[in-house]
Design a protein around this motif. Sequence first.
Motif, mmCIF file in Angstrom:
data_model
loop_
_atom_site.group_PDB
_atom_site.id
_atom_site.type_symbol
_atom_site.label_atom_id
_atom_site.label_comp_id
_atom_site.label_asym_id
_atom_site.label_seq_id
_atom_site.Cartn_x
_atom_site.Cartn_y
_atom_site.Cartn_z
ATOM 1 N N ALA A 122 0.833 -1.201 0.000
ATOM 2 C CA ALA A 122 0.000 0.000 0.000
ATOM 3 C C ALA A 122 0.871 1.257 0.000
ATOM 4 C CB ALA A 122 -0.922 -0.003 1.215
ATOM 5 N N HIS A 123 1.914 1.250 0.839
ATOM 6 C CA HIS A 123 2.840 2.384 0.857
ATOM 7 C C HIS A 123 3.518 2.565 -0.501
ATOM 8 C CE1 HIS A 123 2.960 3.650 5.070
ATOM 9 N NE2 HIS A 123 2.914 2.390 5.432
ATOM 10 N N ARG A 124 3.844 1.459 -1.117
ATOM 11 C CA ARG A 124 4.689 1.512 -2.314
ATOM 12 C C ARG A 124 3.910 1.893 -3.561
ATOM 13 N NH1 ARG A 124 9.178 -3.128 -3.733
ATOM 14 N NH2 ARG A 124 10.293 -1.972 -5.357
ATOM 15 N N TYR A 125 2.692 1.394 -3.707
ATOM 16 C CA TYR A 125 1.991 1.542 -4.977
ATOM 17 C C TYR A 125 0.828 2.536 -4.931
ATOM 18 C CZ TYR A 125 4.708 -2.504 -6.377
ATOM 19 O OH TYR A 125 5.746 -3.360 -6.677
ATOM 20 N N LEU A 126 0.342 2.897 -3.740
ATOM 21 C CA LEU A 126 -0.715 3.898 -3.681
ATOM 22 C C LEU A 126 -0.103 5.291 -3.689
ATOM 23 C CD1 LEU A 126 -3.167 2.349 -1.040
ATOM 24 C CD2 LEU A 126 -3.349 2.297 -3.533
ATOM 25 N N PRO A 127 -0.796 6.281 -4.239
ATOM 26 C CA PRO A 127 -0.242 7.643 -4.303
ATOM 27 C C PRO A 127 -0.314 8.357 -2.956
ATOM 28 C CG PRO A 127 -2.450 7.599 -5.248
ATOM 29 C CD PRO A 127 -2.104 6.175 -4.911
ATOM 30 N N THR A 128 0.436 7.860 -1.980
ATOM 31 C CA THR A 128 0.420 8.444 -0.636
ATOM 32 C C THR A 128 1.418 9.595 -0.539
ATOM 33 O OG1 THR A 128 2.086 6.862 0.142
ATOM 34 C CG2 THR A 128 -0.219 6.246 0.402
ATOM 35 N N ASP A 129 1.164 10.487 0.428
ATOM 36 C CA ASP A 129 2.146 11.511 0.758
ATOM 37 C C ASP A 129 2.668 11.227 2.168
ATOM 38 O OD1 ASP A 129 0.130 12.286 2.464
ATOM 39 O OD2 ASP A 129 -0.442 14.060 1.306
ATOM 40 N N VAL A 130 3.449 12.149 2.715
ATOM 41 C CA VAL A 130 4.076 11.909 4.018
ATOM 42 C C VAL A 130 3.027 11.707 5.106
ATOM 43 C CG1 VAL A 130 5.551 12.901 5.790
ATOM 44 C CG2 VAL A 130 6.160 13.176 3.391
ATOM 45 N N ASN A 131 1.991 12.553 5.131
ATOM 46 C CA ASN A 131 0.965 12.440 6.167
ATOM 47 C C ASN A 131 0.232 11.102 6.076
ATOM 48 O OD1 ASN A 131 1.425 15.026 7.243
ATOM 49 N ND2 ASN A 131 0.180 15.971 5.644
ATOM 50 N N MET A 132 -0.080 10.685 4.861
ATOM 51 C CA MET A 132 -0.758 9.396 4.689
ATOM 52 C C MET A 132 0.139 8.243 5.130
ATOM 53 S SD MET A 132 -2.558 9.973 0.977
ATOM 54 C CE MET A 132 -3.518 11.455 0.642
ATOM 55 N N ASP A 133 1.431 8.332 4.808
ATOM 56 C CA ASP A 133 2.362 7.277 5.220
ATOM 57 C C ASP A 133 2.394 7.137 6.742
ATOM 58 O OD1 ASP A 133 3.182 6.383 2.736
ATOM 59 O OD2 ASP A 133 4.792 7.856 2.572
ATOM 60 N N ILE A 134 2.446 8.266 7.443
ATOM 61 C CA ILE A 134 2.492 8.223 8.909
ATOM 62 C C ILE A 134 1.193 7.656 9.465
ATOM 63 C CG2 ILE A 134 2.619 9.645 10.998
ATOM 64 C CD1 ILE A 134 4.495 11.511 9.491
ATOM 65 N N ILE A 135 0.053 8.053 8.882
ATOM 66 C CA ILE A 135 -1.229 7.523 9.345
ATOM 67 C C ILE A 135 -1.289 6.011 9.140
ATOM 68 C CG2 ILE A 135 -3.715 7.511 8.887
ATOM 69 C CD1 ILE A 135 -3.441 10.526 8.284
ATOM 70 N N LEU A 136 -0.774 5.532 8.011
ATOM 71 C CA LEU A 136 -0.762 4.088 7.779
ATOM 72 C C LEU A 136 0.093 3.359 8.811
ATOM 73 C CD1 LEU A 136 -0.532 3.872 3.869
ATOM 74 C CD2 LEU A 136 -2.459 3.193 5.319
ATOM 75 N N THR A 137 1.211 3.977 9.225
ATOM 76 C CA THR A 137 2.036 3.329 10.256
ATOM 77 C C THR A 137 1.317 3.301 11.599
ATOM 78 O OG1 THR A 137 3.180 5.393 10.884
ATOM 79 C CG2 THR A 137 4.167 4.069 9.130
ATOM 80 N N ILE A 138 0.410 4.248 11.831
ATOM 81 C CA ILE A 138 -0.382 4.216 13.078
ATOM 82 C C ILE A 138 -1.409 3.097 13.013
ATOM 83 C CG2 ILE A 138 -1.945 5.515 14.573
ATOM 84 C CD1 ILE A 138 -0.707 8.076 13.439
ATOM 85 N N VAL A 139 -2.032 2.952 11.851
ATOM 86 C CA VAL A 139 -3.108 1.963 11.705
ATOM 87 C C VAL A 139 -2.563 0.544 11.715
ATOM 88 C CG1 VAL A 139 -4.901 1.128 10.124
ATOM 89 C CG2 VAL A 139 -4.577 3.588 10.467
ATOM 90 N N ALA A 140 -1.377 0.333 11.123
ATOM 91 C CA ALA A 140 -0.843 -1.013 10.916
ATOM 92 C C ALA A 140 -0.801 -1.868 12.178
ATOM 93 C CB ALA A 140 0.548 -0.934 10.278
ATOM 94 N N PRO A 141 -0.214 -1.412 13.304
ATOM 95 C CA PRO A 141 -0.145 -2.295 14.475
ATOM 96 C C PRO A 141 -1.507 -2.678 15.025
ATOM 97 C CG PRO A 141 0.550 -0.063 15.052
ATOM 98 C CD PRO A 141 0.450 -0.122 13.560
ATOM 99 N N TYR A 142 -2.461 -1.750 14.958
ATOM 100 C CA TYR A 142 -3.800 -2.074 15.460
ATOM 101 C C TYR A 142 -4.474 -3.122 14.578
ATOM 102 C CZ TYR A 142 -3.382 1.929 18.589
ATOM 103 O OH TYR A 142 -2.970 2.796 19.568
ATOM 104 N N VAL A 143 -4.301 -3.003 13.269
ATOM 105 C CA VAL A 143 -4.884 -3.999 12.359
ATOM 106 C C VAL A 143 -4.241 -5.360 12.611
ATOM 107 C CG1 VAL A 143 -5.158 -4.680 9.946
ATOM 108 C CG2 VAL A 143 -5.477 -2.291 10.619
ATOM 109 N N MET A 144 -2.915 -5.397 12.710
ATOM 110 C CA MET A 144 -2.214 -6.662 12.972
ATOM 111 C C MET A 144 -2.738 -7.309 14.248
ATOM 112 S SD MET A 144 1.687 -5.476 12.153
ATOM 113 C CE MET A 144 2.176 -4.864 10.543
ATOM 114 N N TYR A 145 -2.846 -6.522 15.293
ATOM 115 C CA TYR A 145 -3.263 -7.074 16.588
ATOM 116 C C TYR A 145 -4.697 -7.602 16.531
ATOM 117 C CZ TYR A 145 -3.993 -7.503 21.598
ATOM 118 O OH TYR A 145 -4.269 -7.999 22.845
ATOM 119 N N MET A 146 -5.609 -6.800 15.990
ATOM 120 C CA MET A 146 -7.024 -7.189 16.022
ATOM 121 C C MET A 146 -7.321 -8.365 15.102
ATOM 122 S SD MET A 146 -9.079 -3.547 16.445
ATOM 123 C CE MET A 146 -8.240 -2.694 15.113
ATOM 124 N N VAL A 147 -6.676 -8.401 13.934
ATOM 125 C CA VAL A 147 -6.898 -9.539 13.032
ATOM 126 C C VAL A 147 -6.372 -10.823 13.660
ATOM 127 C CG1 VAL A 147 -6.256 -10.550 10.819
ATOM 128 C CG2 VAL A 147 -6.921 -8.148 10.941
#
Length: 522
Positions: free
Chosen positions: A204-229
């Motif tokens: 998602a980071h590599r192929y979606l047209p993200t900017d710096v703010n989106m990249d940081i938000i994705l890093t916030i979401v990632a651990p919660y998604v990993m844990y809950m799944v």
Amino acid sequence: MLENFPFYLSLVIVIILLIMLANKLKIAYPVLLVIAGLLISFVQGVPVIHINPELIFIIFLPPLLYEAAWTISWKELWRWRRIIGSFAFVLVFLTATSVAVVAHAYIPGFTLALGFLLGGIVSPPDAVSANAILKFVKVPRRMSSILEGESLLNDASSLIIFQFAVIAVSTGEFVWYNAALNFVWMVIGGIGVGLLIGWIFMKAHRYLPTDVNMDIILTIVAPYVMYMVAEEVHSSGVLAVVSGGLFLSRKRHYFLNSSSRLRGVNFWESFVFLLNGWVFLLIGLDLREIVTGLGGVSLSSAIGYGLLVTLVLIVGRVLAAYGAVLVTLIARNVIAVADRNPGYRTPLVMGWTGMRGVVSLAAALSIPIYLEGGESFPRRNLILFITFVVILVTLLLQGLTLPYVIRKVQVPQYDDYLPEDEADHALVAGLSEHALKHLKSNYGDALNRHEILQEMARKWEDKSQFSDRLLMVEETKLIYLDILDQQRRWLLNKNNDSNFDEEIIRKHLRRIDIEEEKIRLL
């Protein structure tokens, strides 16, 4: 919730002020935060903080574990994998077993299942406390690496024990072969979920047209998604976050640009700083409510039980540290370590770094209030109180004396790596030589046409000669920093000049900030 918002906001200010005071006094900030929380809890009119036990793990653990996985050195983790593995898995199991046996024998009404529950809670040492202390005392790199690696992995092993113990207490039975199968699935499933979701986020980071703010938000979401799944499929959420975090950390330079990496590090340092401060303050703030729920157990008896468990933990860790050395000496021809005769000093310090903290509190607070049948969870508040005593005593006793122990035993300085200044010289010279070779081989025509490239080539040629001019002594650094500060002041004055766009001035101010950070790192 909203009526207490000013109180929560004031606690953030208290956390910052206490950490400033701890840095001034050169003591570990968790010590002051716990004591402050304890004192604040007895102030009249202070609201009681209630946190849903089911949300404790989800709120605090995923980001704390994820950040730890991103900052740890994979190279060091692999290099010391044997000693880290023995501390993170074998020692945790032995510690939980020791606590279970002692609690069952000496605490009235404590079954073995409750003992293992308590053991799983208090068995993992806290790296935040140790690192907060070690920054004031110089220790070998290998020691800090082992502590970081241990703290990352022992959270997973201890929480697996904790989860099995909760099931045993809730159901009243423990079928070993079912537990073994569940354990295998928790480990394999947790690691698999973490790697899979980490791979998805990397794409998602590599192929979606993200900017710096989106990249940081994705890093916030990632651990919660990993844990809950992972928890949703009944595997280990902790292992999912750790494995996914390690995977993304190793690949960060392939899917994040430099701006996302720089700003992401700054964000995560502040975010985790605040989370750790909150958790340690909560340890003290929760005491008043825990004491009122002790029921038929007197306060003096509860304190005695807490001190007994603390003694088991401290003695057990020191003995385990020397046991690890003994195993190393016996199997020195099999176990590959840089130092095959560590002596008595390093194990003593390693044994004395067993402060408990964030994970123990989160685990204790996550104990369900009621069983599935509606009855109150047995001895819940007593377990919470014992956990509080363990955290407080280890922070005060070991946390305050650890710097003295390190200085007193004079831990040897191992030659695992080149000295820092020599390594800096070698890397700078190597980078310059490589850049110069690439420039001449691939851009020879451009080099002849552009003066700026010729100037770069001359600088790289000077640096590749490995001259003493690369050394910047303290006096030179102070002079250069003062010049940069004067440049900054000059630029700020230009804000009053109508000929210059303020955004351009800010861009140059950012360049000066980056240059200042580069000089401070030399």
